[in-house]
Design a protein around this motif. Structure first.
Motif, PDB file in Angstrom:
ATOM      1  N   UNK A   2       0.835  -1.206   0.000  1.00  0.00           N
ATOM      2  CA  UNK A   2       0.000   0.000   0.000  1.00  0.00           C
ATOM      3  C   UNK A   2       0.865   1.250   0.000  1.00  0.00           C
ATOM      4  N   UNK A   3       1.849   1.283   0.901  1.00  0.00           N
ATOM      5  CA  UNK A   3       2.707   2.462   1.028  1.00  0.00           C
ATOM      6  C   UNK A   3       3.522   2.707  -0.239  1.00  0.00           C
ATOM      7  N   UNK A   4       4.033   1.642  -0.850  1.00  0.00           N
ATOM      8  CA  UNK A   4       4.847   1.804  -2.056  1.00  0.00           C
ATOM      9  C   UNK A   4       4.057   2.433  -3.194  1.00  0.00           C
ATOM     10  N   UNK A   5       2.749   2.171  -3.252  1.00  0.00           N
ATOM     11  CA  UNK A   5       1.924   2.791  -4.279  1.00  0.00           C
ATOM     12  C   UNK A   5       1.916   4.297  -4.186  1.00  0.00           C
ATOM     13  N   UNK A   6       2.162   4.801  -2.972  1.00  0.00           N
ATOM     14  CA  UNK A   6       2.237   6.251  -2.761  1.00  0.00           C
ATOM     15  C   UNK A   6       3.680   6.734  -2.815  1.00  0.00           C
ATOM     16  N   UNK A   7       4.556   6.118  -2.016  1.00  0.00           N
ATOM     17  CA  UNK A   7       5.926   6.639  -1.880  1.00  0.00           C
ATOM     18  C   UNK A   7       6.758   6.460  -3.157  1.00  0.00           C
ATOM     19  N   UNK A   8       6.817   5.225  -3.658  1.00  0.00           N
ATOM     20  CA  UNK A   8       7.609   4.960  -4.861  1.00  0.00           C
ATOM     21  C   UNK A   8       6.848   5.341  -6.121  1.00  0.00           C
ATOM     22  N   UNK A   9       5.499   5.288  -6.044  1.00  0.00           N
ATOM     23  CA  UNK A   9       4.673   5.542  -7.218  1.00  0.00           C
ATOM     24  C   UNK A   9       4.258   6.989  -7.376  1.00  0.00           C
ATOM     25  N   UNK A  10       3.139   7.357  -6.768  1.00  0.00           N
ATOM     26  CA  UNK A  10       2.593   8.706  -6.949  1.00  0.00           C
ATOM     27  C   UNK A  10       3.588   9.787  -6.558  1.00  0.00           C
ATOM     28  N   UNK A  11       4.395   9.523  -5.538  1.00  0.00           N
ATOM     29  CA  UNK A  11       5.306  10.560  -5.054  1.00  0.00           C
ATOM     30  C   UNK A  11       6.592  10.651  -5.875  1.00  0.00           C
ATOM     31  N   UNK A  12       7.458   9.662  -5.733  1.00  0.00           N
ATOM     32  CA  UNK A  12       8.792   9.799  -6.316  1.00  0.00           C
ATOM     33  C   UNK A  12       8.830   9.601  -7.828  1.00  0.00           C
ATOM     34  N   UNK A  13       7.950   8.725  -8.341  1.00  0.00           N
ATOM     35  CA  UNK A  13       7.937   8.496  -9.791  1.00  0.00           C
ATOM     36  C   UNK A  13       7.123   9.555 -10.515  1.00  0.00           C
ATOM     37  N   UNK A  14       5.826   9.632 -10.222  1.00  0.00           N
ATOM     38  CA  UNK A  14       4.952  10.486 -11.029  1.00  0.00           C
ATOM     39  C   UNK A  14       4.972  11.953 -10.619  1.00  0.00           C
ATOM     40  N   UNK A  15       5.060  12.265  -9.336  1.00  0.00           N
ATOM     41  CA  UNK A  15       5.077  13.680  -8.931  1.00  0.00           C
ATOM     42  C   UNK A  15       6.400  14.340  -9.276  1.00  0.00           C
ATOM     43  N   UNK A  28       2.317  -2.243 -11.606  1.00  0.00           N
ATOM     44  CA  UNK A  28       2.309  -2.663 -10.199  1.00  0.00           C
ATOM     45  C   UNK A  28       2.088  -1.477  -9.272  1.00  0.00           C
ATOM     46  N   UNK A  29       2.797  -0.377  -9.505  1.00  0.00           N
ATOM     47  CA  UNK A  29       2.679   0.799  -8.636  1.00  0.00           C
ATOM     48  C   UNK A  29       1.298   1.439  -8.748  1.00  0.00           C
ATOM     49  N   UNK A  30       0.691   1.391  -9.930  1.00  0.00           N
ATOM     50  CA  UNK A  30      -0.664   1.927 -10.091  1.00  0.00           C
ATOM     51  C   UNK A  30      -1.668   1.081  -9.320  1.00  0.00           C
ATOM     52  N   UNK A  31      -1.502  -0.248  -9.364  1.00  0.00           N
ATOM     53  CA  UNK A  31      -2.387  -1.137  -8.607  1.00  0.00           C
ATOM     54  C   UNK A  31      -2.225  -0.901  -7.107  1.00  0.00           C
ATOM     55  N   UNK A  32      -0.963  -0.763  -6.664  1.00  0.00           N
ATOM     56  CA  UNK A  32      -0.703  -0.493  -5.251  1.00  0.00           C
ATOM     57  C   UNK A  32      -1.253   0.868  -4.850  1.00  0.00           C
ATOM     58  N   UNK A  33      -1.218   1.814  -5.767  1.00  0.00           N
ATOM     59  CA  UNK A  33      -1.769   3.142  -5.494  1.00  0.00           C
ATOM     60  C   UNK A  33      -3.279   3.087  -5.318  1.00  0.00           C
ATOM     61  N   UNK A  34      -3.955   2.258  -6.096  1.00  0.00           N
ATOM     62  CA  UNK A  34      -5.398   2.070  -5.909  1.00  0.00           C
ATOM     63  C   UNK A  34      -5.683   1.410  -4.572  1.00  0.00           C
ATOM     64  N   UNK A  35      -4.784   0.524  -4.134  1.00  0.00           N
ATOM     65  CA  UNK A  35      -4.918  -0.092  -2.818  1.00  0.00           C
ATOM     66  C   UNK A  35      -4.807   0.966  -1.715  1.00  0.00           C
ATOM     67  N   UNK A  36      -3.997   2.004  -1.955  1.00  0.00           N
ATOM     68  CA  UNK A  36      -3.829   3.072  -0.966  1.00  0.00           C
ATOM     69  C   UNK A  36      -5.060   3.967  -0.872  1.00  0.00           C
TER      70      UNK A  36
END
Length: 247
Positions: A2-15, A28-36
């Motif tokens: 769940x956290x990786x969807x935000x930290x590694x995904x929405x935050x560090x990658x896309x933002x 994978x990160x998008x799926x984890x982001x939906x889990x968040x």
């Protein structure tokens, strides 16, 4: 996850675009982001870019100068300040929608949240090791979701109020050990606001930063490229020029 969807995904990658990820990892990160379940990637990244551009002003969506409660959760209960909307429109977010993974997740966000945040965390413990549906739903789904929300919000609240500022004493964000532990590496916040392009969001080394470890592991697997880092000379020079002198 769940956290990786935000930290590694929405935050560090896309933002911040602090590294590049190949398609399987982005999925994978998008799926984890939906889990968040913290808004879709586009909306999360849009708000975060505005936060960095106009930090601690009325144009900051969760302006910490308005108090702990507002920056932690209150900003979600009220209409956005007009400056958030007006100044946010001046920023360019076209790169986000250029990613087909971001567009797909945004289009099917509600159904993906139901599946990833509530159904899968409930069904997996029930089906694989015989947990009761009651326990699986309230622990693996609801409690997990509640904890993940609050540790993320602590980055906006506690990490903007409590801690030291070894890199830039003139900004609010702080180094906060408690937030670092809860948000798997996102509590080195004075560093992050000083060097927002750095994929590690902290000085590299043996400090606790599972998100950085994950990105490095994905790099080793060949799924990550172009990790951006602040040179040590730049970091040291900034410490000497604007830091508060703390370790």
């Amino acid at each position: 996850m769940t956290a990786l969807g935000v930290t590694a995904g929405a935050h560090r990658l896309w933002s911040h675009r602090s590294y590049k990820a190949k398609l399987p990892l982005r999925i994978f990160l998008a799926a984890a982001n939906s889990m968040a379940f913290q808004n879709d990637i586009y909306e999360w990244s849009r708000d975060h870019r505005v936060h960095h551009k106009y930090s601690e002003t009325d144009a900051d969506p969760h302006n910490a100068r308005r108090g702990f409660f507002f920056s932690h959760i209150g900003w979600l209960f009220v209409r956005k300040h007009k400056d958030v909307i007006e100044k946010g429109r001046k920023l360019d977010f076209t790169d986000l929608l250029d990613d087909p993974v971001v567009r797909f997740q945004r289009k099917y966000y509600k159904s993906s949240v139901v599946l990833m945040c509530f159904v899968i965390p409930t069904v997996v413990p029930w089906y694989l090791w015989g947990e009761s549906l009651w326990n699986a739903y309230f622990l693996a789904s609801i409690l997990r979701y509640t904890i993940s929300l609050n540790v993320t919000w602590l980055v906006n609240s506690a990490a903007h109020m409590y801690g030291n500022r070894p890199y830039d004493k003139y900004i609010n964000p702080r180094q906060n050990t408690f937030v670092t532990l809860g948000a798997i590496g996102e509590g080195f916040h004075n560093y992050h606001h000083t060097f927002p392009f750095d994929y590690s969001a902290s000085e590299l080394g043996l400090k606790f930063n599972p998100t950085t470890w994950f990105i490095d592991f994905m790099f080793w697997l060949g799924l990550v490229t172009d990790r951006k880092q602040a040179p040590k000379e730049m970091i040291q020079a900034r410490k000497e020029r604007t830091g508060d002198g703390s370790a």
